[in-house]
Design an enzyme around this catalytic site. Structure first.
Site, PDB file in Angstrom:
ATOM      1  N   CYS A 133     -12.452  -5.402   5.208  1.00  0.00           N
ATOM      2  CA  CYS A 133     -11.048  -5.392   5.050  1.00  0.00           C
ATOM      3  C   CYS A 133     -10.570  -6.721   4.675  1.00  0.00           C
ATOM      4  O   CYS A 133     -10.410  -7.476   5.616  1.00  0.00           O
ATOM      5  CB  CYS A 133     -10.494  -4.785   6.191  1.00  0.00           C
ATOM      6  SG  CYS A 133      -8.680  -4.502   6.218  1.00  0.00           S
ATOM      7  N   CYS A 136      -7.434  -7.535   6.595  1.00  0.00           N
ATOM      8  CA  CYS A 136      -7.296  -7.575   7.764  1.00  0.00           C
ATOM      9  C   CYS A 136      -8.221  -9.085   8.118  1.00  0.00           C
ATOM     10  O   CYS A 136      -7.407  -9.903   9.124  1.00  0.00           O
ATOM     11  CB  CYS A 136      -8.314  -6.485   8.652  1.00  0.00           C
ATOM     12  SG  CYS A 136      -8.021  -5.017   8.099  1.00  0.00           S
ATOM     13  N   ASP A 137      -8.774  -9.451   7.503  1.00  0.00           N
ATOM     14  CA  ASP A 137      -9.560 -10.652   7.869  1.00  0.00           C
ATOM     15  C   ASP A 137      -9.826 -11.816   6.886  1.00  0.00           C
ATOM     16  O   ASP A 137     -10.256 -13.024   7.136  1.00  0.00           O
ATOM     17  CB  ASP A 137     -11.177 -10.292   8.009  1.00  0.00           C
ATOM     18  CG  ASP A 137     -11.328  -9.099   8.952  1.00  0.00           C
ATOM     19  OD1 ASP A 137     -10.482  -8.936   9.924  1.00  0.00           O
ATOM     20  OD2 ASP A 137     -12.380  -8.415   9.035  1.00  0.00           O
TER      21      ASP A 137
END
Ligand code: NAP
Length: 316
Positions: A133, A136-137
């Site tokens: 992701c 997200c990261d």
């Protein structure tokens, strides 16, 4: 006698909670069963810019919470449990690790999870340089060198997103042409720090406590190379979470639950919505649209008792 819900929704993403909202608002007694936290895959997404009504975008986690709150405002309930088995019938039995639940209609909204690349040590290095992701990261890799593998819209979107954070982004694709839409291709060509490696596959990872570099194979000519990276974002499509319906409802060869635009499956009273069903476009808005449609047909199925007329299942 156990309580029989009018509708049980399995999965608390945008499709599931929209079914719950429309169902509860139509006066149905609705329970949503969610395994972990609401929002589904959407909750792992950064800004969602293509959901109408949010002109400045909204993060997926917040949108998930708001869709849940909208359903609960009309009386839908949520239980956090893992569904282990579905038994069709009247009522339908929903077996979970927290006990059995019963319902007259079931909305299957379990979504799809990211496909793994399938290379050695991929799973053990998740979070140590392997990610699924970018939204997200990606923020952990400001000014670093990253790679994205995949050639679809998601991979292109991830590469573009990361190009604003990382100093260098490799986009690794196994063919000589991206599957992604032209708008993404044009944007990628204009991004100075993105290098597209066509006809290339990731053969293996070089790592110590985290990933350090990628060993690459050329699919034309058989050449081998190695690139140093700080992270690899795997973006090679999704796998539907349909195992609970395997052997019960019709699935397509890729495992998606066969359902038409009415969301009715091959089993009476069971509806499939969102990313887990056969459809052309898997987006938050199409999941939400499915949810509304499922609730419409579920309510009709219950209120008119039209089992015999086939309101509850698709014709094969
Ligand atoms: P996708 O369209 O199925 O693309 C998957 C990509 O991964 C393909 O390029 C495929 O290569 C590659 N791939 C699959 N398995 C691989 C493997 N083992 N090794 C290397 N490469 C592999 O999946 P997606 O990009 O996640 O998109 C899913 C759906 O969401 C699509 O319908 C897409 O249009 C939609 N989407 C839309 C938007 C948007 O409109 N803004 C954004 C993101 C996603 P091949 O091309 O060779 O098959």
């Amino acid at each position: 006698m156990e309580k029989i819900y009018d509708m049980i929704v399995v999965g608390g993403g945008p499709g599931g909670y929209t079914a719950a909202l429309y169902g509860a608002r139509a006066g149905l007694d609705v329970l949503v069963i969610e395994r972990m936290s609401v929002g589904g895959q959407m909750a792992l997404t950064g800004d969602i810019d293509n959901y109408p009504g949010f002109d400045e975008g909204i993060d997926g986690f917040t949108l998930g919470m708001r869709i849940q709150a909208g359903a609960e405002r009309f009386g839908a309930k949520t239980e956090y449990a893992s569904v282990t088995e579905l038994i069709p019938g009247m009522p339908i039995t929903v077996r979970t690790d927290a006990g059995d639940y019963f319902c007259r209609t079931l909305v299957f909204a379990t979504g799809a999870y990211p496909r793994k690349l399938g290379i050695p040590e991929e799973e053990s290095l998740v979070g140590q340089g392997i990610h699924y992701c970018a939204h997200c990261d990606g923020r952990f890799y400001k000014g670093k060198t990253v790679a994205v593998v995949g050639g679809g819209n998601s991979a292109a979107e991830d590469a573009l997103y990361l190009s604003h954070l990382a100093s260098k982004v490799y986009l690794i694709h196994r063919r000589e042409e991206l599957r992604a839409d032209k708008i993404y291709k044009t944007a990628l060509e204009g991004a100075k720090n993105v290098e597209i490696l066509y006809n290339t596959t990731v053969a293996s990872l070089v790592y110590d406590e985290r990933v350090r570099s990628l060993c690459l194979d050329s699919t034309v000519g058989g050449g081998k190379s190695e690139i140093e990276i700080d992270a690899l974002f795997v973006s090679v499509g999704r796998v539907p979470e349909s195992a609970l319906l395997d052997g019960i409802a019709e699935l397509d060869p890729s495992g998606y639950v066969v359902a038409d635009e009415t969301t009715r499956t091959s089993v009476e009273g069971i509806f499939a919505v969102g990313d887990v069903r056969t459809k052309a476009l898997r987006q938050v808005i199409t999941a939400a649209a499915d949810g509304a449609t499922a609730a419409y047909y579920a309510e009709k199925y219950i209120s008119t008792g039209e089992e015999a007329a086939g309101v509850g299942h698709i014709d094969k």
